[in-house]
Design a protein around this motif. Structure first.
Motif, PDB file in Angstrom:
ATOM      1  N   PRO A 127      35.092  11.929 -25.688  1.00 37.00           N
ATOM      2  CA  PRO A 127      35.134  13.164 -24.874  1.00 37.00           C
ATOM      3  C   PRO A 127      36.515  13.467 -24.295  1.00 37.00           C
ATOM      4  CG  PRO A 127      33.274  11.778 -24.237  1.00 37.00           C
ATOM      5  CD  PRO A 127      34.097  10.980 -25.179  1.00 37.00           C
ATOM      6  N   PHE A 128      37.352  12.448 -24.179  1.00 40.16           N
ATOM      7  CA  PHE A 128      38.683  12.668 -23.602  1.00 40.16           C
ATOM      8  C   PHE A 128      39.668  13.204 -24.641  1.00 40.16           C
ATOM      9  CE2 PHE A 128      36.376   9.739 -21.006  1.00 40.16           C
ATOM     10  CZ  PHE A 128      36.563  10.273 -19.734  1.00 40.16           C
ATOM     11  N   THR A 129      39.219  13.286 -25.899  1.00 37.96           N
ATOM     12  CA  THR A 129      40.036  13.957 -26.916  1.00 37.96           C
ATOM     13  C   THR A 129      39.780  15.469 -26.899  1.00 37.96           C
ATOM     14  OG1 THR A 129      38.383  13.746 -28.675  1.00 37.96           O
ATOM     15  CG2 THR A 129      39.930  11.925 -28.433  1.00 37.96           C
ATOM     16  N   TYR A 130      38.723  15.899 -26.179  1.00 42.57           N
ATOM     17  CA  TYR A 130      38.446  17.333 -26.076  1.00 42.57           C
ATOM     18  C   TYR A 130      39.436  17.942 -25.080  1.00 42.57           C
ATOM     19  CZ  TYR A 130      33.948  15.672 -27.914  1.00 42.57           C
ATOM     20  OH  TYR A 130      32.975  15.045 -28.659  1.00 42.57           O
ATOM     21  N   ARG A 131      39.864  19.152 -25.417  1.00 51.02           N
ATOM     22  CA  ARG A 131      40.886  19.812 -24.595  1.00 51.02           C
ATOM     23  C   ARG A 131      40.446  19.939 -23.136  1.00 51.02           C
ATOM     24  NH1 ARG A 131      42.796  25.450 -26.847  1.00 51.02           N
ATOM     25  NH2 ARG A 131      40.775  25.958 -26.009  1.00 51.02           N
ATOM     26  N   ALA A 132      39.160  20.199 -22.932  1.00 48.20           N
ATOM     27  CA  ALA A 132      38.657  20.415 -21.573  1.00 48.20           C
ATOM     28  C   ALA A 132      38.805  19.167 -20.705  1.00 48.20           C
ATOM     29  CB  ALA A 132      37.190  20.837 -21.628  1.00 48.20           C
ATOM     30  N   ASN A 133      38.830  17.981 -21.336  1.00 47.41           N
ATOM     31  CA  ASN A 133      38.865  16.732 -20.568  1.00 47.41           C
ATOM     32  C   ASN A 133      40.195  15.993 -20.679  1.00 47.41           C
ATOM     33  OD1 ASN A 133      36.075  17.195 -20.127  1.00 47.41           O
ATOM     34  ND2 ASN A 133      35.602  16.199 -22.072  1.00 47.41           N
ATOM     35  N   SER A 134      41.184  16.617 -21.293  1.00 53.34           N
ATOM     36  CA  SER A 134      42.422  15.881 -21.594  1.00 53.34           C
ATOM     37  C   SER A 134      43.113  15.367 -20.327  1.00 53.34           C
ATOM     38  CB  SER A 134      43.375  16.754 -22.407  1.00 53.34           C
ATOM     39  OG  SER A 134      43.617  17.952 -21.721  1.00 53.34           O
ATOM     40  N   GLY A 135      42.926  16.054 -19.213  1.00 62.42           N
ATOM     41  CA  GLY A 135      43.573  15.616 -17.968  1.00 62.42           C
ATOM     42  C   GLY A 135      42.841  14.500 -17.252  1.00 62.42           C
ATOM     43  N   LEU A 136      41.692  14.086 -17.804  1.00 61.70           N
ATOM     44  CA  LEU A 136      40.861  13.092 -17.109  1.00 61.70           C
ATOM     45  C   LEU A 136      40.966  11.702 -17.725  1.00 61.70           C
ATOM     46  CD1 LEU A 136      37.636  15.307 -16.869  1.00 61.70           C
ATOM     47  CD2 LEU A 136      39.230  14.826 -15.014  1.00 61.70           C
ATOM     48  N   ARG A 137      41.878  11.543 -18.697  1.00 64.51           N
ATOM     49  CA  ARG A 137      41.912  10.314 -19.488  1.00 64.51           C
ATOM     50  C   ARG A 137      42.087   9.055 -18.639  1.00 64.51           C
ATOM     51  NH1 ARG A 137      41.741   9.435 -24.743  1.00 64.51           N
ATOM     52  NH2 ARG A 137      42.457   7.365 -25.321  1.00 64.51           N
ATOM     53  N   LYS A 138      42.772   9.208 -17.498  1.00 63.13           N
ATOM     54  CA  LYS A 138      42.996   8.041 -16.625  1.00 63.13           C
ATOM     55  C   LYS A 138      41.668   7.479 -16.100  1.00 63.13           C
ATOM     56  CE  LYS A 138      43.788  10.663 -12.330  1.00 63.13           C
ATOM     57  NZ  LYS A 138      42.763  11.609 -12.691  1.00 63.13           N
ATOM     58  N   ASN A 139      40.615   8.292 -16.124  1.00 63.39           N
ATOM     59  CA  ASN A 139      39.310   7.819 -15.651  1.00 63.39           C
ATOM     60  C   ASN A 139      38.761   6.684 -16.497  1.00 63.39           C
ATOM     61  OD1 ASN A 139      39.573   9.850 -13.832  1.00 63.39           O
ATOM     62  ND2 ASN A 139      37.814  11.048 -14.507  1.00 63.39           N
ATOM     63  N   LEU A 140      39.269   6.556 -17.734  1.00 58.84           N
ATOM     64  CA  LEU A 140      38.809   5.464 -18.596  1.00 58.84           C
ATOM     65  C   LEU A 140      39.117   4.094 -17.979  1.00 58.84           C
ATOM     66  CD1 LEU A 140      39.810   6.901 -22.092  1.00 58.84           C
ATOM     67  CD2 LEU A 140      37.490   6.387 -21.330  1.00 58.84           C
ATOM     68  N   ASP A 141      40.084   4.060 -17.055  1.00 55.03           N
ATOM     69  CA  ASP A 141      40.402   2.794 -16.370  1.00 55.03           C
ATOM     70  C   ASP A 141      39.221   2.297 -15.540  1.00 55.03           C
ATOM     71  OD1 ASP A 141      42.876   3.088 -17.462  1.00 55.03           O
ATOM     72  OD2 ASP A 141      43.841   3.839 -15.633  1.00 55.03           O
ATOM     73  N   ARG A 142      38.280   3.191 -15.261  1.00 56.40           N
ATOM     74  CA  ARG A 142      37.130   2.814 -14.425  1.00 56.40           C
ATOM     75  C   ARG A 142      36.024   2.115 -15.233  1.00 56.40           C
ATOM     76  NH1 ARG A 142      34.550   7.294 -10.973  1.00 56.40           N
ATOM     77  NH2 ARG A 142      33.546   5.439 -10.091  1.00 56.40           N
ATOM     78  N   ILE A 143      36.213   1.990 -16.535  1.00 59.41           N
ATOM     79  CA  ILE A 143      35.150   1.406 -17.366  1.00 59.41           C
ATOM     80  C   ILE A 143      34.736   0.012 -16.876  1.00 59.41           C
ATOM     81  CG2 ILE A 143      34.632   0.483 -19.670  1.00 59.41           C
ATOM     82  CD1 ILE A 143      35.956   2.929 -20.868  1.00 59.41           C
ATOM     83  N   PRO A 144      35.667  -0.921 -16.611  1.00 56.37           N
ATOM     84  CA  PRO A 144      35.236  -2.259 -16.161  1.00 56.37           C
ATOM     85  C   PRO A 144      34.405  -2.189 -14.876  1.00 56.37           C
ATOM     86  CG  PRO A 144      37.548  -2.283 -16.794  1.00 56.37           C
ATOM     87  CD  PRO A 144      37.135  -0.857 -16.797  1.00 56.37           C
ATOM     88  N   GLU A 145      34.844  -1.385 -13.926  1.00 55.36           N
ATOM     89  CA  GLU A 145      34.133  -1.253 -12.644  1.00 55.36           C
ATOM     90  C   GLU A 145      32.716  -0.699 -12.868  1.00 55.36           C
ATOM     91  OE1 GLU A 145      35.817   1.988 -10.409  1.00 55.36           O
ATOM     92  OE2 GLU A 145      33.793   2.366  -9.622  1.00 55.36           O
ATOM     93  N   LEU A 146      32.621   0.341 -13.700  1.00 59.13           N
ATOM     94  CA  LEU A 146      31.312   0.969 -13.918  1.00 59.13           C
ATOM     95  C   LEU A 146      30.391   0.080 -14.756  1.00 59.13           C
ATOM     96  CD1 LEU A 146      32.486   4.658 -14.475  1.00 59.13           C
ATOM     97  CD2 LEU A 146      31.225   3.763 -12.511  1.00 59.13           C
ATOM     98  N   PHE A 147      30.967  -0.635 -15.731  1.00 54.24           N
ATOM     99  CA  PHE A 147      30.142  -1.570 -16.514  1.00 54.24           C
ATOM    100  C   PHE A 147      29.581  -2.649 -15.595  1.00 54.24           C
ATOM    101  CE2 PHE A 147      30.505  -1.362 -21.348  1.00 54.24           C
ATOM    102  CZ  PHE A 147      30.620   0.004 -21.338  1.00 54.24           C
ATOM    103  N   ASP A 148      30.409  -3.126 -14.690  1.00 51.42           N
ATOM    104  CA  ASP A 148      29.960  -4.143 -13.747  1.00 51.42           C
ATOM    105  C   ASP A 148      28.853  -3.581 -12.847  1.00 51.42           C
ATOM    106  OD1 ASP A 148      30.153  -6.687 -12.456  1.00 51.42           O
ATOM    107  OD2 ASP A 148      31.056  -5.621 -10.758  1.00 51.42           O
ATOM    108  N   ARG A 149      29.057  -2.371 -12.395  1.00 51.54           N
ATOM    109  CA  ARG A 149      28.087  -1.730 -11.486  1.00 51.54           C
ATOM    110  C   ARG A 149      26.716  -1.558 -12.154  1.00 51.54           C
ATOM    111  NH1 ARG A 149      29.421   2.948  -7.239  1.00 51.54           N
ATOM    112  NH2 ARG A 149      27.423   2.860  -6.200  1.00 51.54           N
ATOM    113  N   PHE A 150      26.734  -1.206 -13.438  1.00 50.87           N
ATOM    114  CA  PHE A 150      25.461  -0.963 -14.135  1.00 50.87           C
ATOM    115  C   PHE A 150      25.045  -2.133 -15.033  1.00 50.87           C
ATOM    116  CE2 PHE A 150      27.019   3.331 -13.099  1.00 50.87           C
ATOM    117  CZ  PHE A 150      25.940   3.743 -12.318  1.00 50.87           C
ATOM    118  N   LEU A 151      25.561  -3.295 -14.723  1.00 49.13           N
ATOM    119  CA  LEU A 151      25.150  -4.541 -15.396  1.00 49.13           C
ATOM    120  C   LEU A 151      25.295  -4.463 -16.912  1.00 49.13           C
ATOM    121  CD1 LEU A 151      21.904  -5.199 -13.271  1.00 49.13           C
ATOM    122  CD2 LEU A 151      24.193  -6.104 -12.872  1.00 49.13           C
ATOM    123  N   LEU A 152      26.406  -3.882 -17.348  1.00 41.90           N
ATOM    124  CA  LEU A 152      26.700  -3.813 -18.783  1.00 41.90           C
ATOM    125  C   LEU A 152      27.822  -4.796 -19.102  1.00 41.90           C
ATOM    126  CD1 LEU A 152      26.739   0.086 -19.093  1.00 41.90           C
ATOM    127  CD2 LEU A 152      25.126  -1.405 -20.305  1.00 41.90           C
TER     128      LEU A 152
END
Lengths: 264, 228
Positions: free
Chosen positions: B121-146
């Protein structure tokens, strides 16, 4: 030196060869006997008709008549693709026609012009057979590519709309399906190029050799025609999908089932 | 069957949140038909900013159709839909979808490795400015027991519960203002459901419109709308 002529009587006698496959079909009860006989009859009539027409076209060698012949062939291909893919002709005829014109005309004109350096770009001797070969391959590739594309979007409806919900524009959401459809459409030509000359001698090369040209010239023609076919199919498949996307989807980006003949 | 709405059933938990004058979602008298069959008739609903609304009721009454209508996947034959005060139309739908995060009931994630799916989704033009949010993956995986090992796994091999949580993680990464959740806890066990509830409590500024039969989710809603 030209190819030895085949007399009408000799050709009629050659039909006797068909007795062997037809006997096998009867013996093993292969249920395509009537289809085979119809197909042989259609082939004969269609080729005789085209032969008569081409004699006139070659005699006149008028660029307008030659262009009209190509446009007619493209129109027939357009209809065949829409029917073969289950698309509504009223919606898709124009974009498909545009894709076929581009896919046929670009490699054909570059073949006759810069490559063969013919002064007349619409010379019947080159434009009709080479254009026909390119168009025939474009037709096959379009049917594979377009069917593959719309079937994949329909089967992956949930994944597709999920991409839209994530902010994808229509062109972005269809990209993975476009990539897979192009791959499916182009693979047969890629496979043919990889084995050409090893598995079978291609029809055009055989024809040129039978016409009395030396094999090296025939090979150069064959290399050029393979490049033309591959380029033409790539152009037409990509354009056909891109140009039909607006007609096949709703303004909200969802596949429009009314665009297909099987729609309720 | 004609669906009707019941606007009085506020849930006891109450996520709270800010209320703005313009509703996040406003559905005005929509009627949806599919292949001649009435799915929704004269249906209205509004979800304020920060409000958590749960749609419930028997199957086949068009609850998921409400979510799909808000996303523009189903077009009502009558009525209108507004998102953040702007009417949903062929011209606006592409921009308005960037306010929405959708978690389907049975997410079909397609194919390919999970990491690629989350990044797509971050390759879509509408989301190109949000790519830094991918850094949150470890935190969110931990939060949702993934497990982070899942990132290299083929998405089609994930379990139903993993797909639901992964779809929620993707929605969070996209940082949308409005969450549309279709039976978000249907494939989750108790501990994962608790994690999801905790998350939804932690976003008072985000509007949520959920379809659910889950008593835990109904109890926590600001408002329950029962289709009958």
């Amino acid at each position: 030196m030209g190819a030895v002529n085949i007399g009408p009587g000799a050709l009629a006698a050659y039909y006797a060869l068909l007795i062997f496959p037809l006997t096998v079909m009867v013996w093993f009860r292969i249920p395509i006997i009537s289809r085979t006989i119809t197909a042989v009859a259609r082939m004969t009539l269609q080729l005789l008709f085209v032969g008569l027409y081409l004699q006139v076209v070659f005699k006149l060698n008028n660029p307008w008549v030659n262009s009209l012949w190509l446009i007619l062939m493209i129109g027939v291909a357009d209809f065949s693709i829409a029917r073969g893919c289950g698309l509504r002709l009223t919606r898709f005829a124009i974009p498909l026609f545009g894709a076929l014109v581009a896919g046929t005309a670009i490699p054909l004109l570059l073949f006759v012009g810069p490559l063969l350096q013919r002064p007349d770009l619409m010379d019947a001797q080159y434009v009709i057979p080479i254009g026909g070969m390119i168009l025939g391959n474009c037709l096959r590739a379009d049917i594979i590519g377009i069917r593959n594309f719309y079937d994949a979007v329909q089967k992956s409806d949930k994944a597709f709309v999920h991409a839209l919900s994530q902010g994808a524009r229509l062109q972005e959401a269809v990209r993975p399906y476009l990539r897979d459809a192009c791959q499916a459409a182009l693979l047969p030509t890629v496979a043919t190029m990889a084995t050409i000359g090893l598995v079978a001698l291609p029809g055009m090369m055989t024809g040129v050799i039978l016409g009395g040209t030396d094999p090296m010239t025939a090979i150069r023609y064959q290399i050029a025609i393979m490049i033309a076919i591959f380029s033409g199919t790539a152009i037409t498949v990509i354009l056909a999908i891109l140009l039909t996307v607006r007609k096949g989807f709703t303004p909200y980006g969802v596949l429009d089932l009314q665009a297909f003949k099987s729609a309720p | 069957m004609k669906p009707s709405t019941d606007f009085g059933a506020d849930g006891p938990g109450g996520w709270g949140g800010n209320r703005a004058s313009v509703p996040s979602i406003e559905i005005k008298n929509i009627t949806v038909r599919f292949e001649g069959k009435m799915i929704l008739e004269d249906f209205s609903l509004h979800v304020n900013s920060g409000e958590k609304v749960v749609l419930t009721g028997e199957s086949g009454l068009g609850k998921s159709t409400v979510l799909r209508s808000v996303l523009g996947f189903v077009i009502p034959v009558e009525g209108s839909i507004f998102i953040n005060g702007q009417p949903l139309s062929p011209e606006t739908v592409w921009r308005l979808r960037t306010f929405l995060a959708y978690v389907p009931q049975e997410p079909n994630l397609g194919s390919g490795p999970l990491r690629e799916w989350l990044e797509r989704p971050f390759t879509y033009r509408a989301n190109s400015g949000l790519r830094k949010n991918l850094d949150r993956i470890p935190e969110l995986f931990d939060r949702f027991l993934l497990s982070m090992d899942l990132l290299e796994k083929e998405v089609s091999t994930l379990s139903g519960g993993e797909k639901q949580r992964v779809a929620l993680v993707s929605a969070i990464l996209l940082d949308r203002k409005i969450f549309l959740l279709d039976e978000p806890t249907s494939a989750l066990d108790d501990s994962n459901r608790d994690r999801m509830m905790d998350y939804l409590r932690s976003i008072p500024d985000r509007a949520v419109l959920a379809v659910s039969h889950d008593p835990a989710l109904l109890a926590l809603a600001d408002r329950v709308v029962r289709l009958s």
